[in-house]
Design an enzyme around this catalytic site. Structure first.
Site, mmCIF file in Angstrom:
data_model
loop_
_atom_site.group_PDB
_atom_site.id
_atom_site.type_symbol
_atom_site.label_atom_id
_atom_site.label_comp_id
_atom_site.label_asym_id
_atom_site.label_seq_id
_atom_site.Cartn_x
_atom_site.Cartn_y
_atom_site.Cartn_z
ATOM 1 N N GLU A 1 0.793 -1.233 0.000
ATOM 2 C CA GLU A 1 0.000 0.000 0.000
ATOM 3 C C GLU A 1 0.823 1.281 0.000
ATOM 4 O OE1 GLU A 1 -0.311 -2.532 2.124
ATOM 5 O OE2 GLU A 1 -2.295 -2.615 3.040
ATOM 6 N N ASP B 1 -2.230 -5.296 3.612
ATOM 7 C CA ASP B 1 -2.494 -5.682 5.009
ATOM 8 C C ASP B 1 -3.544 -6.782 5.109
ATOM 9 O OD1 ASP B 1 -0.709 -3.730 5.766
ATOM 10 O OD2 ASP B 1 -2.250 -2.218 6.116
ATOM 11 N N ASP C 1 -6.358 -7.372 6.708
ATOM 12 C CA ASP C 1 -7.621 -7.032 7.344
ATOM 13 C C ASP C 1 -8.619 -6.780 6.216
ATOM 14 O OD1 ASP C 1 -6.876 -4.587 6.304
ATOM 15 O OD2 ASP C 1 -6.601 -3.594 8.219
ATOM 16 N N GLU D 1 -9.835 -4.106 4.972
ATOM 17 C CA GLU D 1 -9.410 -3.038 4.071
ATOM 18 C C GLU D 1 -8.322 -3.543 3.121
ATOM 19 O OE1 GLU D 1 -10.346 0.977 3.215
ATOM 20 O OE2 GLU D 1 -11.086 -0.194 4.897
ATOM 21 N N TYR E 1 1.361 -5.311 13.291
ATOM 22 C CA TYR E 1 0.238 -4.617 12.676
ATOM 23 C C TYR E 1 -0.616 -3.925 13.726
ATOM 24 C CZ TYR E 1 -3.394 -3.660 9.265
ATOM 25 O OH TYR E 1 -4.274 -3.030 8.429
ATOM 26 N N ARG F 1 -3.747 -2.691 13.635
ATOM 27 C CA ARG F 1 -5.216 -2.832 13.683
ATOM 28 C C ARG F 1 -5.535 -4.239 14.151
ATOM 29 N NH1 ARG F 1 -4.583 0.311 8.911
ATOM 30 N NH2 ARG F 1 -5.362 2.422 9.238
ATOM 31 N N HIS G 1 -3.152 -11.474 14.211
ATOM 32 C CA HIS G 1 -3.222 -12.494 15.264
ATOM 33 C C HIS G 1 -2.631 -12.061 16.594
ATOM 34 C CE1 HIS G 1 -4.659 -15.053 12.182
ATOM 35 N NE2 HIS G 1 -3.511 -15.139 11.551
#
Length: 915
Positions: free
Chosen positions: A15, A102, A104, A106, A329, A331, A377
């Site tokens: 990203e 990522d 997730d 998104e 990460y 989030r 995780h």
């Protein structure tokens, strides 16, 4: 973004450029790592983005075909066309496409959009990891997976649902309250919570109660005691009063006594010179466990409390730390730590604090994963098999502070408990009972590394201790003096970012990864102003919240919104069909579309714009096109209205302030005096944007008398004539720059006092007075690197550019390190880096860019001249042609062909028509 050759190589797409740069270090020459700069397509942001073929469709304004299974219209924004073009060319040359966004919803959505847009003819794989370290990247290359389409559908459903709610209710707000307002699925719930808290503050009535303390002594030890009971009744304290209305709770009226000054004086006179006897001593050991490692919401809350960072700021900084490979990460809803993280934390504890701070077994924070938890995780922790110490990270101040917070919290979570001893002592004399409390830390444990709410653990440990002398039952103590204090009950505190995030998470509204954008949005939309650390609602927020609660209660209901989140999570899990769910929400009997259509005519705009404030029924508060205003009936039965200052909160407005604003509107303000230079009157007025001084009167709608805002540090209600004249004298000329000869001025702007020279601004520090700044101090400020709002801070100054004499500085920006000279920026090549860049190399890099700019300017000027010449020639030619029109016709009739250009003929016709 220059395309790199990927011939025979594997293309990895992430990203951001920072993430790409970090990953590049861990991959070999067979890989090309490129950034897609976030989402490459989205729903239309405006009408001009909607493709022409859809514009006549009734649903097109939504950007979603609600008549065809809620099919979204996806557009590639203009600022992403170059990115997409570059990626497409790279894909054509590559042997394999690896999507490394990522893990997730998104990130999964971005990967799917990339796949759809790039349409690769080569194998495409999905690569996931939760930290950007060499071990994690190498491992992920062996564990590719397919795109999770349930996650993609869940993200699509969330995006579409947000669009449907926002684009259906917002136009209604424009009609009923004011143009430009917006509604949102989670945003409106947050506004409701903040508004309801303000309404509680409006209804709140303050109550008075008192306290009595004494300075006691035993030997050389001084300590404080407080009156806890009088005549067999407990002394009323804050929690005995109702937090919603400020009154003494009904069930406490017969059990407590509300102390006042007369009672206190009586007690003091009775006890003056008398000793108090110890009636009870209680010692109790207390063991405190460390807090678990951070998840997204707790990181936002603690960064707000400890560092003063907004939720948006916290997530932006955490994103950078993650992309640089320093943290996992950011989030996540999981407090779980991997064995790798536990080993790294225990190693830090042993080496930095000693074996006594290390528990026999690792602490397990594995919790049942909440529904809708983000897919990472682990908890947020320092990345890797060994944690980089904050002091060794080389981070800038803002990033350093957040990394330090994460590092300390993670390490502390694996340390032993803190052991404390609490001491409670009671004293009696006559019909009074007194109490003293103490606390000592017998073993700091995890507090050695991390204390919630404090920056310095060592300092905060001593702050937490309250020492009491050793006392026994029956022992007498002397009291040196007594002190009475008045207290008043306080209304419920306004939400802070930390407490709002806590509330949203508790109620299951939104998801932690979205809280930063929600809080940012309600501020950007003008519903909330941040004053200090408080989220203060505007009158507009109250009006919008009232309308939605009255007419669309489901869409601001905590349970309803929480259920929507759960349904979206079930879509992600593959348990619910997203199309069926959207149909129910939008088209059902009680669906959004029907509700808005059925209720629109019933909603009265005048009622919607009005805000009721308890105790101020004489006045009418409303929201209009230009903000909030207050009205009152005049003697003739009409109405007079005045604007309310934008910084005034609804719960803080008083009858006196409302009357003052209206009186100022009716009578005009009294002049402080006449300006000695112009003879014009000088006023101090209150407007929509706060208090200001004005020179002269308003003599019509178009008149513009000079106005200067009164800075917050000045008391506008007691502003003197001399102070007003000083403000009106701005801007002040301080002299001329010794090198450029340009004038230097000092003035006051939106963001405070500043000095300026030829468009170059510098803020005047808070410890310096605007009116005492001289030329020397101004030159010192102007010589410093710029530190404006949102601008990067210079890491170092290399020197000056020879041709322009401008400063050459090194910055670390969103897309990596760069050099800045004047208005020219140049990226620092990766093989040089911040440490390797020299002035000579910087000049070399800047030279080509500056030459390009200079060349572009020259070309632009030449092109302008050519264009002007061409126009002149054409006009001249047209005139000549006009004069020779008769002979031209004769030639044509004689069989001769006219050589006049078509454009000239057209101009001839136009000119003849005009004549």
């Amino acid at each position: 973004m220059a395309a790199k050759s990927t011939q025979g190589k594997k293309l990895v797409v992430v990203e951001s450029p920072t993430k790409a740069k970090t990953i590049r270090k861990f991959l070999g020459k067979d890989y090309v790592v490129e950034s897609c700069m976030g989402h490459i397509r989205d729903l239309p942001q405006s009408a001009k983005d909607i493709p022409e073929k859809y514009k006549k469709e009734e649903w097109s304004r939504l950007g979603v075909n609600v008549d065809k299974n809620f099919e979204p219209i996806y557009c590639i924004p203009k600022n992403k066309t170059k990115v997409v073009s570059t990626l497409k060319s790279l894909v054509k040359e590559a042997d394999e496409l690896i999507l490394a966004t990522d893990e997730d919803r998104e990130g999964e959505s971005i990967s799917w959009h990339l796949l759809e847009v790039l349409n690769p003819k080569i194998p495409a794989k999905r690569m996931v990891f939760h930290e950007i370290t060499k071990e994690a990247i190498q491992k992920s290359l062996k564990e590719f997976r397919e795109i999770d389409f349930d996650m993609v559908k869940a993200q699509e459903a969330r995006r579409i649902l947000d669009r449907l709610v926002g684009y259906t209710i917002s136009p209604l707000l424009w009609k009923k309250i004011a143009y430009g307002l917006s509604a949102g699925r989670v945003q409106s719930v947050a506004v409701r919570l903040i508004s309801e808290r303000e309404e509680e503050r409006i209804r709140f009535v303050k109550s008075q109660y008192g306290s009595l303390t004494g300075n006691a002594a035993k030997g050389a030890s001084d300590f404080q005691i407080r009156l806890s009971s009088y005549q067999d009744k407990k002394l009323a304290i804050g929690k005995d009063f109702d937090e919603t209305n400020g009154k003494l709770r009904e069930e406490r009226k017969d059990k407590v006594v509300v102390l006042n000054s007369d009672m206190a004086d009586k007690i003091k006179s009775q006890l003056q010179g008398q000793d108090l006897a110890v009636s009870e001593v209680e010692e109790k050991p207390v063991s405190r466990k460390p807090a678990p490692p951070f998840i997204t919401s707790t990181l936002q809350q603690e960064a707000n409390r400890k560092l003063g960072y907004s939720s948006r700021e916290t997530m932006q900084v955490a994103q950078k730390l993650y992309e640089q490979g320093l943290i996992t990460y950011m989030r996540t809803d999981s407090t779980f730590l991997s064995n790798q993280a536990i080993d790294a934390a225990r190693s830090c504890i042993k080496s930095l604090y000693g074996k006594e701070y290390l528990p026999d077994a690792p602490r397990d924070y594995a919790s049942k994963k909440a529904k809708g938890a983000q897919e990472a995780h682990e908890a947020i922790r320092p990345a890797g098999t060994s944690f980089v110490k904050p002091e060794d990270s080389g981070l800038s101040a803002q990033q350093y502070k957040l990394y330090d917070l994460i590092w300390k919290r993670t390490v502390a979570s694996q340390m032993v408990n803190a052991e404390q001893k609490q001491v409670s002592i009671k004293f009696v004399k006559g019909d009074t009972e007194w109490a003293a409390s103490g606390m000592t830390i017998t073993f700091p444990g995890f507090l050695k590394a991390y204390v919630e709410g404090h920056d310095d653990p060592e300092q905060s440990l001593s702050d937490r201790e309250v020492h009491l002398p050793q006392l026994k039952v029956g022992e007498q103590i002397k009291v040196k003096n007594y002190e009475y204090n008045d207290h008043e009950t306080k209304p419920p505190a306004r939400y802070t970012e930390a407490s709002l995030v806590q509330k949203l998470e508790k109620e299951g509204v939104g998801r932690p990864s979205t809280y930063a954008s929600i809080i940012g949005t309600i501020q950007d939309r003008g519903y909330v102003k941040k004053t200090g650390n408080q989220l203060q609602p505007t009158f507009t927020a109250l009006a919008v919240s009232n309308l939605l609660r009255k007419h669309f209660p489901d869409y601001v209901d905590l349970n309803f919104t929480s259920e929507m989140e759960n349904s979206l999570d079930e879509i992600a899990a593959g348990d619910v069909d997203w199309n069926d769910y959207l149909k129910k929400i939008y088209f059902g009997d009680e669906g959004l579309k029907n509700q808005v259509e059925n209720k629109e005519d019933r909603i009265n705009p005048d009622e919607s714009r009005a805000i009721h404030i308890d105790g101020l029924e004489k006045y009418s508060f409303r929201v209009g096109k230009y903000g909030a205003y207050v009205c009152r009936k005049d003697e003739g039965g009409g109405e007079v209205c005045a604007s309310l200052p934008e910084d005034k909160a609804p719960a803080d407005i008083s009858a006196e302030e409302a009357e003052s604003l209206i009186a100022q509107k009716i009578n005009g303000a009294d002049s402080l005096g006449k300006d000695p230079k112009t003879g014009l009157p000088v006023y101090v007025l209150n407007g929509r944007y706060g208090p200001y001084v004005q020179l002269g009167d308003m003599e019509g709608e178009d008149s513009k008398p000079k106005r200067v805002s009164v800075p917050p540090q000045m008391d506008h209600e007691n502003l003197s004539f001399e102070q007003a004249l000083k403000l009106l004298s701005l801007p002040i000329s301080l002299g001329h720059h010794p090198e450029s000869g340009k004038e230097i001025k000092a003035s006051l702007g939106r963001f405070g006092p500043y000095v300026v020279c030829d468009g170059d601004f510098r803020s005047i520090p808070k410890d310096k007075d605007l009116f005492s700044i001289d030329l020397k101090q101004a030159l010192e400020l102007l010589s410093q690197p710029k530190k404006g709002r949102g601008r990067a801070t210079s890491l170092k100054t290399l020197g000056t550019y020879p041709a322009t004499k401008e400063s050459v500085d090194v910055f670390n920006g969103k897309y990596g390190p760069y050099i800045k000279c004047g208005k020219t920026n140049v990226s620092i090549p990766e093989d040089i880096g911040i440490d390797g860049i020299t002035l000579e190399k910087a000049i070399e890099l800047l030279a080509s860019r500056m030459d390009d700019k200079a060349g572009a300017k020259k070309s632009s000027k030449k092109a302008g001249k050519k264009k002007a010449t061409s126009k002149k020639t054409t006009t001249s030619s047209a005139k000549k042609t006009s004069k020779k029109s008769t002979s031209a016709k004769s030639a044509a009739s004689a069989g001769s062909k006219s050589k006049t250009p078509a454009s000239t003929k057209k101009k001839v016709v136009v000119r003849r028509k005009k004549s």
